[in-house]
Design a protein around this motif. Structure first.
Motif, PDB file in Angstrom:
ATOM      1  N   LEU A  49       0.857  -1.182   0.000  1.00 49.50           N
ATOM      2  CA  LEU A  49       0.000   0.000   0.000  1.00 49.50           C
ATOM      3  C   LEU A  49       0.896   1.236   0.000  1.00 49.50           C
ATOM      4  O   LEU A  49       1.785   1.372   0.842  1.00 49.50           O
ATOM      5  CB  LEU A  49      -0.874  -0.021   1.261  1.00 49.50           C
ATOM      6  CG  LEU A  49      -1.729   1.209   1.544  1.00 49.50           C
ATOM      7  CD1 LEU A  49      -2.902   1.274   0.591  1.00 49.50           C
ATOM      8  CD2 LEU A  49      -2.229   1.181   2.990  1.00 49.50           C
ATOM      9  N   ALA A  50       0.679   2.098  -0.971  1.00 47.31           N
ATOM     10  CA  ALA A  50       1.441   3.346  -0.992  1.00 47.31           C
ATOM     11  C   ALA A  50       0.654   4.404  -0.219  1.00 47.31           C
ATOM     12  O   ALA A  50      -0.565   4.509  -0.374  1.00 47.31           O
ATOM     13  CB  ALA A  50       1.664   3.796  -2.424  1.00 47.31           C
ATOM     14  N   VAL A  51       1.351   5.153   0.638  1.00 46.34           N
ATOM     15  CA  VAL A  51       0.670   6.213   1.376  1.00 46.34           C
ATOM     16  C   VAL A  51       1.309   7.550   1.017  1.00 46.34           C
ATOM     17  O   VAL A  51       2.530   7.698   1.070  1.00 46.34           O
ATOM     18  CB  VAL A  51       0.754   5.979   2.893  1.00 46.34           C
ATOM     19  CG1 VAL A  51       0.146   7.150   3.644  1.00 46.34           C
ATOM     20  CG2 VAL A  51       0.064   4.681   3.272  1.00 46.34           C
ATOM     21  N   VAL A  52       0.473   8.458   0.574  1.00 51.31           N
ATOM     22  CA  VAL A  52       0.958   9.818   0.311  1.00 51.31           C
ATOM     23  C   VAL A  52       0.462  10.685   1.466  1.00 51.31           C
ATOM     24  O   VAL A  52      -0.726  10.994   1.549  1.00 51.31           O
ATOM     25  CB  VAL A  52       0.413  10.359  -1.023  1.00 51.31           C
ATOM     26  CG1 VAL A  52       1.090  11.670  -1.381  1.00 51.31           C
ATOM     27  CG2 VAL A  52       0.594   9.332  -2.131  1.00 51.31           C
ATOM     28  N   ASP A  53       1.379  10.998   2.354  1.00 55.54           N
ATOM     29  CA  ASP A  53       0.986  11.757   3.541  1.00 55.54           C
ATOM     30  C   ASP A  53       1.297  13.236   3.341  1.00 55.54           C
ATOM     31  O   ASP A  53       2.419  13.680   3.528  1.00 55.54           O
ATOM     32  CB  ASP A  53       1.736  11.204   4.759  1.00 55.54           C
ATOM     33  CG  ASP A  53       1.303  11.911   6.036  1.00 55.54           C
ATOM     34  OD1 ASP A  53       0.348  12.707   5.984  1.00 55.54           O
ATOM     35  OD2 ASP A  53       1.941  11.657   7.069  1.00 55.54           O
ATOM     36  N   VAL A  75       3.308  -0.867   4.093  1.00 54.54           N
ATOM     37  CA  VAL A  75       3.156   0.533   3.692  1.00 54.54           C
ATOM     38  C   VAL A  75       4.424   1.044   3.024  1.00 54.54           C
ATOM     39  O   VAL A  75       5.534   0.778   3.467  1.00 54.54           O
ATOM     40  CB  VAL A  75       2.813   1.406   4.913  1.00 54.54           C
ATOM     41  CG1 VAL A  75       2.807   2.881   4.531  1.00 54.54           C
ATOM     42  CG2 VAL A  75       1.470   0.988   5.475  1.00 54.54           C
ATOM     43  N   ARG A  76       4.225   1.734   1.915  1.00 47.86           N
ATOM     44  CA  ARG A  76       5.351   2.391   1.245  1.00 47.86           C
ATOM     45  C   ARG A  76       5.039   3.869   1.213  1.00 47.86           C
ATOM     46  O   ARG A  76       4.090   4.288   0.552  1.00 47.86           O
ATOM     47  CB  ARG A  76       5.467   1.879  -0.191  1.00 47.86           C
ATOM     48  CG  ARG A  76       6.553   0.848  -0.343  1.00 47.86           C
ATOM     49  CD  ARG A  76       6.613   0.414  -1.751  1.00 47.86           C
ATOM     50  NE  ARG A  76       7.683   1.089  -2.467  1.00 47.86           N
ATOM     51  CZ  ARG A  76       8.277   0.559  -3.528  1.00 47.86           C
ATOM     52  NH1 ARG A  76       7.884  -0.602  -3.977  1.00 47.86           N
ATOM     53  NH2 ARG A  76       9.236   1.215  -4.134  1.00 47.86           N
ATOM     54  N   VAL A  93       2.425  -1.550  -6.084  1.00 50.87           N
ATOM     55  CA  VAL A  93       1.489  -1.444  -4.958  1.00 50.87           C
ATOM     56  C   VAL A  93       0.088  -1.719  -5.481  1.00 50.87           C
ATOM     57  O   VAL A  93      -0.185  -1.558  -6.666  1.00 50.87           O
ATOM     58  CB  VAL A  93       1.532  -0.042  -4.287  1.00 50.87           C
ATOM     59  CG1 VAL A  93       2.898   0.230  -3.696  1.00 50.87           C
ATOM     60  CG2 VAL A  93       1.117   1.039  -5.267  1.00 50.87           C
ATOM     61  N   LYS A  94      -0.754  -2.199  -4.599  1.00 50.87           N
ATOM     62  CA  LYS A  94      -2.115  -2.535  -5.001  1.00 50.87           C
ATOM     63  C   LYS A  94      -3.084  -1.377  -4.738  1.00 50.87           C
ATOM     64  O   LYS A  94      -4.190  -1.362  -5.265  1.00 50.87           O
ATOM     65  CB  LYS A  94      -2.600  -3.780  -4.248  1.00 50.87           C
ATOM     66  CG  LYS A  94      -2.015  -5.070  -4.777  1.00 50.87           C
ATOM     67  CD  LYS A  94      -2.744  -5.526  -6.023  1.00 50.87           C
ATOM     68  CE  LYS A  94      -1.969  -6.598  -6.765  1.00 50.87           C
ATOM     69  NZ  LYS A  94      -2.280  -6.629  -8.176  1.00 50.87           N
ATOM     70  N   ALA A  95      -2.675  -0.468  -3.855  1.00 49.48           N
ATOM     71  CA  ALA A  95      -3.576   0.640  -3.523  1.00 49.48           C
ATOM     72  C   ALA A  95      -2.769   1.843  -3.050  1.00 49.48           C
ATOM     73  O   ALA A  95      -1.615   1.716  -2.635  1.00 49.48           O
ATOM     74  CB  ALA A  95      -4.546   0.205  -2.433  1.00 49.48           C
ATOM     75  N   ILE A  96      -3.374   3.015  -3.158  1.00 48.30           N
ATOM     76  CA  ILE A  96      -2.746   4.247  -2.653  1.00 48.30           C
ATOM     77  C   ILE A  96      -3.710   4.894  -1.668  1.00 48.30           C
ATOM     78  O   ILE A  96      -4.900   5.027  -1.962  1.00 48.30           O
ATOM     79  CB  ILE A  96      -2.477   5.258  -3.787  1.00 48.30           C
ATOM     80  CG1 ILE A  96      -1.640   4.621  -4.908  1.00 48.30           C
ATOM     81  CG2 ILE A  96      -1.812   6.524  -3.237  1.00 48.30           C
ATOM     82  CD1 ILE A  96      -1.559   5.497  -6.150  1.00 48.30           C
ATOM     83  N   LEU A  97      -3.174   5.283  -0.519  1.00 46.84           N
ATOM     84  CA  LEU A  97      -3.995   6.059   0.413  1.00 46.84           C
ATOM     85  C   LEU A  97      -3.434   7.478   0.431  1.00 46.84           C
ATOM     86  O   LEU A  97      -2.264   7.692   0.745  1.00 46.84           O
ATOM     87  CB  LEU A  97      -3.948   5.455   1.820  1.00 46.84           C
ATOM     88  CG  LEU A  97      -4.848   6.164   2.833  1.00 46.84           C
ATOM     89  CD1 LEU A  97      -6.315   5.978   2.502  1.00 46.84           C
ATOM     90  CD2 LEU A  97      -4.552   5.672   4.250  1.00 46.84           C
ATOM     91  N   TYR A  98      -4.276   8.414   0.054  1.00 53.90           N
ATOM     92  CA  TYR A  98      -3.859   9.818  -0.013  1.00 53.90           C
ATOM     93  C   TYR A  98      -4.427  10.556   1.191  1.00 53.90           C
ATOM     94  O   TYR A  98      -5.636  10.547   1.427  1.00 53.90           O
ATOM     95  CB  TYR A  98      -4.351  10.438  -1.317  1.00 53.90           C
ATOM     96  CG  TYR A  98      -3.995  11.904  -1.488  1.00 53.90           C
ATOM     97  CD1 TYR A  98      -2.739  12.273  -2.002  1.00 53.90           C
ATOM     98  CD2 TYR A  98      -4.908  12.901  -1.155  1.00 53.90           C
ATOM     99  CE1 TYR A  98      -2.420  13.608  -2.162  1.00 53.90           C
ATOM    100  CE2 TYR A  98      -4.588  14.232  -1.308  1.00 53.90           C
ATOM    101  CZ  TYR A  98      -3.334  14.586  -1.814  1.00 53.90           C
ATOM    102  OH  TYR A  98      -3.012  15.907  -1.971  1.00 53.90           O
ATOM    103  N   LEU A 119      -7.406   2.244  -5.746  1.00 58.75           N
ATOM    104  CA  LEU A 119      -7.236   0.792  -5.748  1.00 58.75           C
ATOM    105  C   LEU A 119      -6.893   0.275  -7.136  1.00 58.75           C
ATOM    106  O   LEU A 119      -7.425   0.747  -8.140  1.00 58.75           O
ATOM    107  CB  LEU A 119      -8.536   0.122  -5.294  1.00 58.75           C
ATOM    108  CG  LEU A 119      -8.906   0.298  -3.831  1.00 58.75           C
ATOM    109  CD1 LEU A 119     -10.373   0.024  -3.628  1.00 58.75           C
ATOM    110  CD2 LEU A 119      -8.052  -0.604  -2.961  1.00 58.75           C
ATOM    111  N   ASP A 120      -6.009  -0.709  -7.161  1.00 55.06           N
ATOM    112  CA  ASP A 120      -5.730  -1.420  -8.413  1.00 55.06           C
ATOM    113  C   ASP A 120      -6.798  -2.498  -8.550  1.00 55.06           C
ATOM    114  O   ASP A 120      -6.773  -3.514  -7.864  1.00 55.06           O
ATOM    115  CB  ASP A 120      -4.334  -2.050  -8.350  1.00 55.06           C
ATOM    116  CG  ASP A 120      -4.012  -2.862  -9.595  1.00 55.06           C
ATOM    117  OD1 ASP A 120      -4.908  -3.044 -10.435  1.00 55.06           O
ATOM    118  OD2 ASP A 120      -2.857  -3.306  -9.707  1.00 55.06           O
ATOM    119  N   ALA A 121      -7.746  -2.249  -9.432  1.00 61.26           N
ATOM    120  CA  ALA A 121      -8.882  -3.161  -9.510  1.00 61.26           C
ATOM    121  C   ALA A 121      -8.748  -4.202 -10.609  1.00 61.26           C
ATOM    122  O   ALA A 121      -9.715  -4.814 -11.031  1.00 61.26           O
ATOM    123  CB  ALA A 121     -10.168  -2.382  -9.696  1.00 61.26           C
TER     124      ALA A 121
END
Lengths: 366, 307
Positions: A49-53, A75-76, A93-98, A119-121
């Protein structure tokens, strides 16, 4: 060349004269698409999971720690949205949380928060599961960190990059193509070659001016053509009935399928050099190729969830690489560079299988 | 005369089983050489070695000067082979099978039609029937046509008449004679002793060894001793009565009779036998001297080989 065309014509006659097998070849994709499309469910672990904080404040850091806590996510942290998106398109990554700048303030104010989940769907079932996990983690986090105040309605805005309708069939089609092609190419050719062995006609073929290579190419060519035809049928079905998108280049898709077919044909040929009877060839193809292709290509069960030793085995499954390429082409329209590696692996495998079977194809017996 | 096909000291083992034991022979341009022997005698092994499919453990062979080791590609492109099992495509028609085998040799049905004319005329009404739907005899004729259609230098037929009715077998051998007369030497194998007389020369093969190789006449003439035949109801009876007689080399059931092989036919020996029978037999019987046929010769040779 003339010899070859005579041989190929004979092979086509065999195919046409055996309407039952032909029917199986055509109906199989239909049945498979129904079965696989509806029956399967998915579970995940250690999703990247990529996180853009963008907030980089107390609450957001806490949230990230929380996400890192269990064994569900790896988490990346990334610095910007484009960077994260690149990871997503590459499949790293399969998903990004922004997390936007005002996350802390809005959370405390108990007003509308601003989180975005990408999400990578391409694996829709997995995407849905990831979404549920993220939501659950967020809810827990809210209760623990924001304190006594009631859990606010947390709306995660979803924006799907590809497969926006989360149709399972999108993920199934590439896998299906890989299974059906493996079945037709490997099973049919291995049976057709061992049939000549069993009936003694191979002896007569060897006692002729035909070169072994001509016999082999003559055997494989018709099935290659049938396979490409079947690929066409599956694709037409996918596009027409199920509305699967064709994001990338169709020509590329056909070329890659061609390489995969060659690989499967070589495998079928290899089996026929080992199997003495049609039954044995069939068992070897079904147990040795079909089942592993279905289960280990990543079409049904995510490779990452497998035990390590099984993951190792997936590396030698041509279907694993083929499915990956297909997803790149059909769903993501990734650039060629994104799947060039996989294609090289497929080509090398084809080469190895061909050499092995040529070595095993005896024309003079001991 | 220069031999067209020659084999020298061929040996082949399958594991510990000796399939061929030092087999040597020659075949000339205008002859049919028949290998006669029971199942498991080594006939098919020999054929596969001659047609270069199988590599012998030892020995040399050549066809028209082409060595089975060095020139196997050339041999394959120029001979005709009909393996033991029916080896045509059952799902293709008679016509399709024939033209396939003509075409892969770069020939056509029309080009060599004269070679198969006699046989193919019978098949013609079924030209569009699938090979799998033909009768046993028809299948063999088609297989022969397919082996012939490219005008081979030599024909190798492994048990072409096995499982075929008597009438078809006779016709088949008539066809082989025609083919030989057109200048194609034929090496053929059969488990049927009666077919031996149709060959120009016969090799009697047993346990991987050629026991005798000669013309059918000479083989019959070479029979050692005399042969008596007893017909009666219970064959076990005379067998029991005579089995310890010194002059008798062997005693065996032959059809509905009992054959007695004698190493001499002195009047005294014959008298001894008939008196023994007269005393011991309780039912009517008939005894007479007969000419040996192939089977008798084969059994005698087998007995000699054991000793």
């Amino acid at each position: 060349m003339k010899n070859l065309s005579i041989f190929v014509r004979k092979e086509f006659l065999h195919i046409v004269r055996d309407p039952k097998s032909l029917m199986i070849m055509v109906l199989l994709p239909l049945v498979e698409i129904m079965l696989i499309g509806f029956v399967l469910r998915f579970e995940i672990a250690n999703t990247n999971l990529a996180v853009v904080d963008m907030a980089k404040q107390q609450q957001s850091t806490k949230l990230i720690h929380r996400l890192e806590g269990g064994d569900r996510f790896k988490v990346r942290l990334t610095q910007s949205m484009p960077e994260a998106e690149e990871l997503l398109t590459e499949g790293k990554v399969k998903a990004i949380l922004y997390i936007s700048e005002d996350f802390d303030r809005k959370a405390v104010e108990n007003s509308e928060s601003s989180l975005q989940l990408l999400l990578d769907a391409t694996d829709p079932n997995i995407a849905t599961t990831i979404e549920a996990y993220v939501k659950a983690t967020l809810a827990d986090f809210w209760v623990d960190s924001i304190g006594g105040s009631p859990v606010p309605m947390l709306i995660t805005e979803q924006m799907f990059y590809y497969n926006p309708l989360l149709k399972s069939v999108y993920a199934t089609v590439p896998g299906l193509i890989s299974v059906v092609l493996m079945l037709i190419c490997a099973l049919m050719t291995s049976i057709s070659l061992t049939r000549e062995k069993e009936s003694g006609t191979l002896k007569v073929l060897l006692i002729s001016p035909l070169k072994p290579l001509q016999i082999i190419i003559g055997k494989l060519a018709p099935y290659l053509l049938v396979s490409l035809l079947i690929t066409g049928i599956i694709l037409a079905l996918s596009f027409g009935v199920f509305g699967v998108p064709m994001a990338g280049s169709l020509i590329m898709l056909i070329m890659v399928s061609f390489v995969y077919c060659l690989c499967a044909l070589a495998l079928g040929f290899l089996i026929s050099t080992k199997a003495k009877t049609q039954q044995v060839a069939m068992m070897m193809s079904l147990a040795g190729l079909m089942l592993p292709t279905t289960l280990l290509s990543g079409m049904i069960y995510p490779i990452k969830n497998m035990p390590l030793w099984l993951q190792g085995i997936t590396y030698i499954m041509p279907a694993r690489w083929f499915v990956s390429i297909l997803k790149h082409i059909m769903l993501k329209a990734s650039p060629f560079s994104a799947y060039a590696g996989e294609l090289v692996v497929l080509l090398i495998m084809t080469g190895i299988f061909t050499l092995l079977s040529l070595k095993n194809f005896t024309t003079r017996f001991r | 005369m220069q031999a067209f096909i020659s084999a020298q000291g061929l040996v082949k083992h399958y594991g510990n089983t000796l399939a061929l034991d030092n087999v040597s022979f020659e075949v000339y341009q205008n002859e049919i050489l028949g290998f006669i022997g029971p199942d498991g005698a080594g006939k098919s092994t020999l054929f596969e070695i001659l047609t270069t499919l199988l590599i012998p453990d030892a020995g040399e062979a050549s066809i028209n000067g082409m060595d089975i080791h060095k020139d196997y590609g050339k041999i394959r492109a120029s001979i005709g082979f009909m393996p033991g099992k029916f080896s045509l495509y059952q799902d293709l028609t008679v016509q399709e099978n024939l033209s396939f085998f003509a075409n892969i040799f770069g020939s056509s049905i029309e080009e060599n039609y004269h070679l198969i004319k006699g046989i193919y005329e019978l098949l013609k009404p079924f030209a569009n029937r699938k090979a799998g739907a033909l009768s046993g005899g028809m299948k063999q004729k088609l297989a022969l046509c397919c082996a012939l259609i490219h005008k081979p230098l030599a024909l190798f037929l492994d048990e072409p008449t096995t499982g075929v009715d008597a009438v078809s077998r006779t016709e088949f051998w008539d066809n082989l004679m025609q083919i030989r007369d057109s200048g194609i030497p034929i090496v053929v194998s059969t488990p049927y002793m009666d077919e031996a007389t149709r060959c120009d020369r016969v090799a009697m093969i047993h346990n991987g060894r050629i026991m005798k190789l000669d013309t059918p006449d000479n083989i019959i003439k070479g029979y050692d001793g005399k042969l008596l035949s007893i017909t009666c109801k219970d064959r076990q009876k005379p067998k029991a009565l005579l089995q310890n007689e010194a002059a008798i080399t062997s005693l065996y059931s032959f059809g509905d009779a009992l054959h007695i092989s004698l190493n001499n036919t002195d009047a005294s020996t014959l008298k001894l036998i008939s008196s023994k029978l007269e005393q011991g037999m309780d039912s009517p019987y008939q005894i007479k001297e007969v000419f040996p046929i192939f089977e008798d010769c084969f059994l005698q040779l087998m007995g000699q080989m054991k000793k």
